[in-house]
Design a protein around this motif. Structure first.
Motif, short mmCIF file in Angstrom:
data_model
loop_
_atom_site.label_atom_id
_atom_site.label_comp_id
_atom_site.label_asym_id
_atom_site.label_seq_id
_atom_site.Cartn_x
_atom_site.Cartn_y
_atom_site.Cartn_z
N THR A 11 -15.19 8.85 -4.86
CA THR A 11 -16.38 7.98 -4.90
C THR A 11 -16.89 7.93 -6.34
O THR A 11 -16.50 8.74 -7.19
N ASN B 9 -2.70 13.13 0.85
CA ASN B 9 -3.95 13.53 1.50
C ASN B 9 -4.38 12.55 2.59
O ASN B 9 -5.42 12.73 3.21
N THR C 205 0.52 5.44 1.16
CA THR C 205 -0.27 6.51 1.76
C THR C 205 -0.05 7.77 0.95
O THR C 205 1.08 8.27 0.86
N ASP D 159 -5.08 9.19 2.10
CA ASP D 159 -5.70 7.98 1.55
C ASP D 159 -4.65 6.88 1.45
O ASP D 159 -3.52 7.13 1.01
N ASP D 160 -5.03 5.66 1.81
CA ASP D 160 -4.18 4.50 1.59
C ASP D 160 -4.68 3.80 0.34
O ASP D 160 -5.86 3.49 0.22
N VAL D 161 -3.77 3.54 -0.60
CA VAL D 161 -4.13 2.91 -1.86
C VAL D 161 -3.26 1.68 -2.08
O VAL D 161 -2.15 1.59 -1.57
N ILE E 66 -6.75 6.91 -8.72
CA ILE E 66 -6.75 8.16 -7.96
C ILE E 66 -6.80 9.35 -8.92
O ILE E 66 -6.45 9.22 -10.10
N ARG F 6 -6.64 14.79 -5.68
CA ARG F 6 -7.62 14.51 -4.62
C ARG F 6 -7.48 13.11 -4.06
O ARG F 6 -8.12 12.77 -3.08
N GLY F 7 -6.73 12.23 -4.72
CA GLY F 7 -6.65 10.85 -4.26
C GLY F 7 -7.84 10.05 -4.74
O GLY F 7 -8.33 10.25 -5.84
N THR F 8 -8.32 9.15 -3.90
CA THR F 8 -9.45 8.31 -4.29
C THR F 8 -10.74 9.13 -4.29
O THR F 8 -10.91 10.04 -3.50
N ASP G 165 -5.50 0.60 -7.66
CA ASP G 165 -6.46 1.63 -7.26
C ASP G 165 -6.33 2.84 -8.19
O ASP G 165 -5.25 3.15 -8.69
N THR H 184 0.84 -1.19 0.00
CA THR H 184 0.00 0.00 0.00
C THR H 184 0.88 1.24 0.00
O THR H 184 2.06 1.19 0.31
#
Length: 118
Positions: free
Chosen positions: A73, A9, A6, A11-13, A19, A69-71, A17, A4
């Protein structure tokens, strides 16, 4: 054990994943090698020499801009796509492929509006 990362921001990805990095959707890929720890692969342009390699997390922190922004929705990705459809930097083919990658189905009305917008 799953690797993973970090993001700046918080978020852990994990591998694969998606982003939002510097205003564009990228897939996280870990690299087995001495030179780089991971890379970000743009959804549409990935694996074509456009991947961005990072030596470590600090290198990512240094390049993390305000439009990262990372991940997101599904609804946030849908909103990003809607806004990108009005940006001349993106082609319809590119955004259609990104929507497929994100598994976001535009409804019929949205597709008709885009087709007849021209």
């Amino acid at each position: 054990m799953t690797r993973t990362l970090t993001l700046p921001n918080g978020d852990d990805v994990a591998e694969g994943d998606i982003i939002l990095y510097n205003g564009y959707p990228y897939r996280v890929k870990f690299v087995d090698g001495d030179e780089y720890e991971f890379e970000l692969s743009p959804l549409y342009w990935g694996n074509g020499g456009m991947d961005i390699p990072f030596t470590d997390r600090e290198a990512l922190v240094d390049q993390w801009e305000a439009d990262s922004r990372g991940t997101l929705t599904s609804s946030e990705w849908r909103q990003w796509l809607q806004e990108a459809r009005h940006d001349s930097h993106f082609s319809d083919a590119e955004l259609d492929e990104i929507a497929r990658e994100l598994r976001i189905n535009e409804n019929l009305l949205e597709r008709l509006r885009r087709v007849f917008r021209r």
